[in-house]
Design a protein around this motif. Structure first.
Motif, short mmCIF file in Angstrom:
data_model
loop_
_atom_site.label_atom_id
_atom_site.label_comp_id
_atom_site.label_asym_id
_atom_site.label_seq_id
_atom_site.Cartn_x
_atom_site.Cartn_y
_atom_site.Cartn_z
N TYR A 60 40.89 49.14 47.93
CA TYR A 60 39.90 49.09 46.85
C TYR A 60 38.80 50.12 47.09
N THR A 69 40.67 42.28 41.97
CA THR A 69 41.89 41.98 42.71
C THR A 69 43.07 42.64 42.01
N SER A 71 47.16 43.19 41.75
CA SER A 71 48.37 42.44 42.06
C SER A 71 49.52 43.02 41.24
#
Length: 121
Positions: A60, A69, A71
């Motif tokens: 990040y 986040t 994914s």
């Protein structure tokens, strides 16, 4: 033909959340490192986050760490970016990118068309 299609952007107030999606087709999705980049008006494109082919390794940018986040769902050929506690400075066009290695992402072989995220104060 490879296609990366982003969705999920929009206009929200500061503090809100958004979930961006990037749907991939025309490539073996599970073999690609995926990433999110963004470009604000008058600024250069910048890295936001990346995820390894398996999803086991993520990176990040400091500006989003702890609030976002990344994914992926290899069965659905889709990558996601959950963004929480959005700030006005998060306003940008968000692009997804795909390449074989993380090092290549900045000049990735494949890019989406982008989705606009606007955060009002």
């Amino acid at each position: 033909q490879v296609q990366l299609i982003e969705s999920g952007g929009g206009l929200v107030q500061a503090g809100a959340s958004l979930r961006l999606s990037c749907a991939a087709s025309g490539l073996t999705f599970s073999r690609y490192v995926m990433g999110w980049f963004r470009q604000a008006p008058g600024k250069e494109r910048e890295f936001v986050a990346s995820i390894s082919w398996s999803g086991g390794t993520t990176y990040y940018a400091d500006s989003v760490k702890g609030r976002c986040t990344i994914s992926r769902d290899n069965a659905k050929n889709t990558m996601y970016l959950q963004m929480n506690s959005l700030k006005p400075e998060d306003t940008a066009i968000y692009y997804c990118a795909a390449d074989i290695t993380r090092a290549a992402l900045a000049k990735a072989r494949y890019w989406g068309q982008g989705t606009q995220v606007t955060v009002s104060s």
